[in-house]
Design a protein around this motif. Structure first.
Motif, mmCIF file in Angstrom:
data_model
loop_
_atom_site.group_PDB
_atom_site.id
_atom_site.type_symbol
_atom_site.label_atom_id
_atom_site.label_comp_id
_atom_site.label_asym_id
_atom_site.label_seq_id
_atom_site.Cartn_x
_atom_site.Cartn_y
_atom_site.Cartn_z
ATOM 1 N N VAL A 41 0.831 -1.202 0.000
ATOM 2 C CA VAL A 41 0.000 0.000 0.000
ATOM 3 C C VAL A 41 0.867 1.254 0.000
ATOM 4 O O VAL A 41 1.948 1.282 0.594
ATOM 5 C CB VAL A 41 -0.968 0.002 1.215
ATOM 6 N N CYS A 42 0.383 2.270 -0.709
ATOM 7 C CA CYS A 42 1.014 3.593 -0.668
ATOM 8 C C CYS A 42 0.236 4.405 0.373
ATOM 9 O O CYS A 42 -0.940 4.712 0.158
ATOM 10 C CB CYS A 42 0.940 4.261 -2.042
ATOM 11 N N ASP A 43 0.856 4.727 1.501
ATOM 12 C CA ASP A 43 0.152 5.409 2.585
ATOM 13 C C ASP A 43 -0.252 6.832 2.215
ATOM 14 O O ASP A 43 -1.123 7.415 2.839
ATOM 15 C CB ASP A 43 1.008 5.439 3.861
ATOM 16 N N ALA A 44 0.417 7.393 1.205
ATOM 17 C CA ALA A 44 0.098 8.782 0.852
ATOM 18 C C ALA A 44 -1.219 8.893 0.102
ATOM 19 O O ALA A 44 -1.903 9.895 0.200
ATOM 20 C CB ALA A 44 1.217 9.376 0.012
ATOM 21 N N CYS A 45 -1.578 7.862 -0.665
ATOM 22 C CA CYS A 45 -2.779 8.020 -1.492
ATOM 23 C C CYS A 45 -3.702 6.806 -1.391
ATOM 24 O O CYS A 45 -4.821 6.845 -1.894
ATOM 25 C CB CYS A 45 -2.396 8.252 -2.956
ATOM 26 N N GLY A 46 -3.241 5.750 -0.740
ATOM 27 C CA GLY A 46 -4.094 4.582 -0.575
ATOM 28 C C GLY A 46 -4.004 3.592 -1.727
ATOM 29 O O GLY A 46 -4.651 2.545 -1.701
ATOM 30 N N TYR A 47 -3.189 3.906 -2.736
ATOM 31 C CA TYR A 47 -3.045 2.977 -3.865
ATOM 32 C C TYR A 47 -2.512 1.634 -3.361
ATOM 33 O O TYR A 47 -1.603 1.593 -2.527
ATOM 34 C CB TYR A 47 -2.082 3.565 -4.903
ATOM 35 N N ILE A 48 -3.107 0.558 -3.866
ATOM 36 C CA ILE A 48 -2.621 -0.761 -3.478
ATOM 37 C C ILE A 48 -1.984 -1.430 -4.694
ATOM 38 O O ILE A 48 -2.623 -1.553 -5.746
ATOM 39 C CB ILE A 48 -3.763 -1.620 -2.898
ATOM 40 N N TYR B 124 6.844 4.437 -10.361
ATOM 41 C CA TYR B 124 6.269 5.325 -9.339
ATOM 42 C C TYR B 124 4.812 4.992 -9.121
ATOM 43 O O TYR B 124 4.134 4.514 -10.040
ATOM 44 C CB TYR B 124 6.402 6.795 -9.775
ATOM 45 N N CYS B 125 4.332 5.255 -7.914
ATOM 46 C CA CYS B 125 2.913 5.058 -7.599
ATOM 47 C C CYS B 125 2.080 5.778 -8.660
ATOM 48 O O CYS B 125 2.251 6.983 -8.864
ATOM 49 C CB CYS B 125 2.605 5.612 -6.206
ATOM 50 N N PRO B 126 1.213 5.048 -9.367
ATOM 51 C CA PRO B 126 0.476 5.673 -10.469
ATOM 52 C C PRO B 126 -0.505 6.753 -10.011
ATOM 53 O O PRO B 126 -0.943 7.564 -10.808
ATOM 54 C CB PRO B 126 -0.280 4.502 -11.113
ATOM 55 N N LEU B 127 -0.829 6.773 -8.722
ATOM 56 C CA LEU B 127 -1.758 7.796 -8.246
ATOM 57 C C LEU B 127 -1.044 9.042 -7.763
ATOM 58 O O LEU B 127 -1.491 10.150 -7.988
ATOM 59 C CB LEU B 127 -2.638 7.260 -7.105
ATOM 60 N N CYS B 128 0.076 8.867 -7.044
ATOM 61 C CA CYS B 128 0.649 10.061 -6.406
ATOM 62 C C CYS B 128 2.123 10.255 -6.707
ATOM 63 O O CYS B 128 2.675 11.286 -6.352
ATOM 64 C CB CYS B 128 0.410 10.020 -4.903
ATOM 65 N N GLY B 129 2.778 9.283 -7.315
ATOM 66 C CA GLY B 129 4.158 9.510 -7.737
ATOM 67 C C GLY B 129 5.226 9.160 -6.711
ATOM 68 O O GLY B 129 6.398 9.402 -6.947
HETATM 69 FE FE FE Z 1 0.506 6.846 -3.893
#
Ligand code: FE
Length: 458
Positions: free
Chosen positions: A10-17, A43-48
């Motif tokens: 999980v990406c804690d910054a945006c919730g992307y899993i 990179y996280c596709p939602l927040c980078g």
């Molecule tokens: Fe993210």
């Protein structure tokens, strides 16, 4: 390889899993790509945020989904019962609670009542979908019925709840009554309604879910050239970059003096403003939209400082207001949100609230990571384990690709703040007794966010 061998991160910054089983095909990672095989430049596709900023999620508990009324003959509707957990809502908070209950208990009857279709989509992706070439429908990960079936949840979609009777433990919907044993309110929030005069005032769009986002995209597709955004906060600022990247002219109006004024120092805010100005964003600060009138095939916006321009689409991003009316009519204690204690219990027995409709200790949490933790607390309590929601400051990644920002605003005031500027990359640390309690990172420093965040929350 069996499905059980795959892990989720999980990406804690945006919730992307990042689910290894699904991969990230949009970024070239085929289904089955293990975390260790993700290239370092992914990179996280939602927040980078970077690959190394993802956190391993605990193993999901294998459950055998119950047979639900969604699989019964057409027309058979679940009416709940004393043994049911009834969840009102169909967004990320509602699904997080259903998932968390299933982690604890494979058999607990769950009924979800949603005013919409309850399809599952990553809400943070709404503010960057345009530049990524994604339509509203492209954002849907799974439809509500399929998600309900996979979790063994009875879903009453497109069903509006009219009334809650906390004494009889019964809710009234437009399609009949439903009995509950425990009730979870995941009612969400709406963009603030701003007072605007003029014969086109009702054309102001308020985007905070997929349905309203679809309307917004339809409006853009109707030959729109210029978009006006009301509000230069997180959503307004992210939308502004997404829209200019999508080829639209964009004006942003805000009563404050700079973008993200409540979160950023003057230097960082002016840097962000400058970078987005160069991309084409036209800022109007210290003023409001006074009136919006039909002007031939377009609209004419007149601002409180006398400025005026023609525009095609106006969208409000002036801040979220929790949906509390159902709760307050039911006699629940309500302030800015539905008041809950650290166990997410409202003032009524066996009624919980979660997500951006809930107010814990004076705070409303609209980000995905805290909402998941709130859901875990409710599930644990329903399962007989007393647990408390930890009031941690959220990690915020501002999705403005040309000027990345990572922000963790301290929950407690006081202490001192320390500013370091290095080659245009700004880092502001908030300290209490020399301990780091929050930060604002911009430019190249923004990538340090997840690492620093762990120091604060560990
Ligand atoms: Fe993210």
């Amino acid at each position: 390889m069996s499905e059980g061998d795959y892990q989720r991160w999980v990406c804690d910054a945006c919730g992307y899993i990042y689910d290894e089983a699904k991969g990230d095909p949009d970024s070239g990672l085929a289904p089955g790509t293990k975390y260790d095989d993700i290239p370092d430049d992914w990179y996280c596709p939602l927040c980078g945020l970077a690959k190394t900023d993802l956190r391993l999620l605990p193993e999901p508990v294998a459950v055998a989904p119950r047979k639900t009324s969604t699989t019964k003959a057409a027309g058979a509707k679940c009416k709940g019962g004393d043994d049911y957990v009834v969840i009102i809502g169909g967004g990320i908070a509602a699904w997080s609670v259903a998932e968390a209950i299933r982690q604890e208990d494979a058999e607990k009857p769950i009924l979800m009542v949603s005013a919409c279709t309850a399809c599952v989509y990553p809400k943070p992706a709404i503010s960057t979908a345009l530049a990524q070439g994604k339509s509203a429908d492209d954002l849907i990960e799974i439809d509500g019925e399929s998600k309900a079936e996979s979790l063994g949840v009875d879903l009453r979609a497109n069903t509006r709840v009219l009334k809650i009777d906390t004494h009889k433990k019964r809710i009234t919907t437009a399609k009949g009554g439903i009995q509950y044993g425990q009730l979870v309110l995941a009612l969400g929030a709406e963009q603030r309604h701003l007072p605007v005069s003029g014969d086109a005032a009702d054309q102001v769009l308020r985007v905070n879910d997929l349905i309203s986002y679809r309307k917004f995209r339809d409006a853009l597709d109707s030959d729109a050239k210029h978009v006006t955004i009301l509000g230069a906060g997180l959503i307004g600022t992210e939308f502004s970059e997404d829209l200019v990247a999508g080829g639209y002219s964009v004006s942003v109006i805000d009563p404050a003096q700079s973008p993200l004024a409540s979160l950023l120092s003057e230097t960082t805010a002016s840097e962000l403003q400058q970078v987005l100005s160069e991309k084409g964003v036209d800022w109007h600060f210290t003023c409001r939209l006074d009136s919006l009138d039909v002007s031939h095939t377009r609209m004419r916006a007149v601002l409180s400082n006398g400025d005026a321009f023609e525009t095609d689409v106006v969208v409000s991003a002036a801040g979220l207001v929790a949906n509390t009316s159902l709760a307050s009519k039911a006699g629940l204690q309500v302030a800015r949100g539905i008041c809950v204690d650290a166990c997410m219990r409202t003032s009524a027995q066996d009624v919980f609230a979660v997500g951006d409709c809930a107010e814990v200790n004076g705070h409303i949490y609209a980000f995905i990571e805290p909402i998941r933790r709130q859901a875990d607390v409710i599930a644990a309590i329903l399962n007989g384990t007393e647990q408390k929601f930890e009031d941690l400051p959220p990690l915020i990644r501002v999705k403005t690709p040309s000027y990345p920002l990572t922000i963790c605003t301290p929950n407690t005031k006081g202490g001192e703040s320390l500013l370091t500027v290095d080659m245009g990359n700004e880092r502001r640390d908030y300290l209490i007794d020399d301990a780091l309690v929050g930060f604002v990172l911009s430019g190249g420093s923004a990538a340090l966010g997840a690492q620093l965040y762990r120091k604060i929350v560990s």
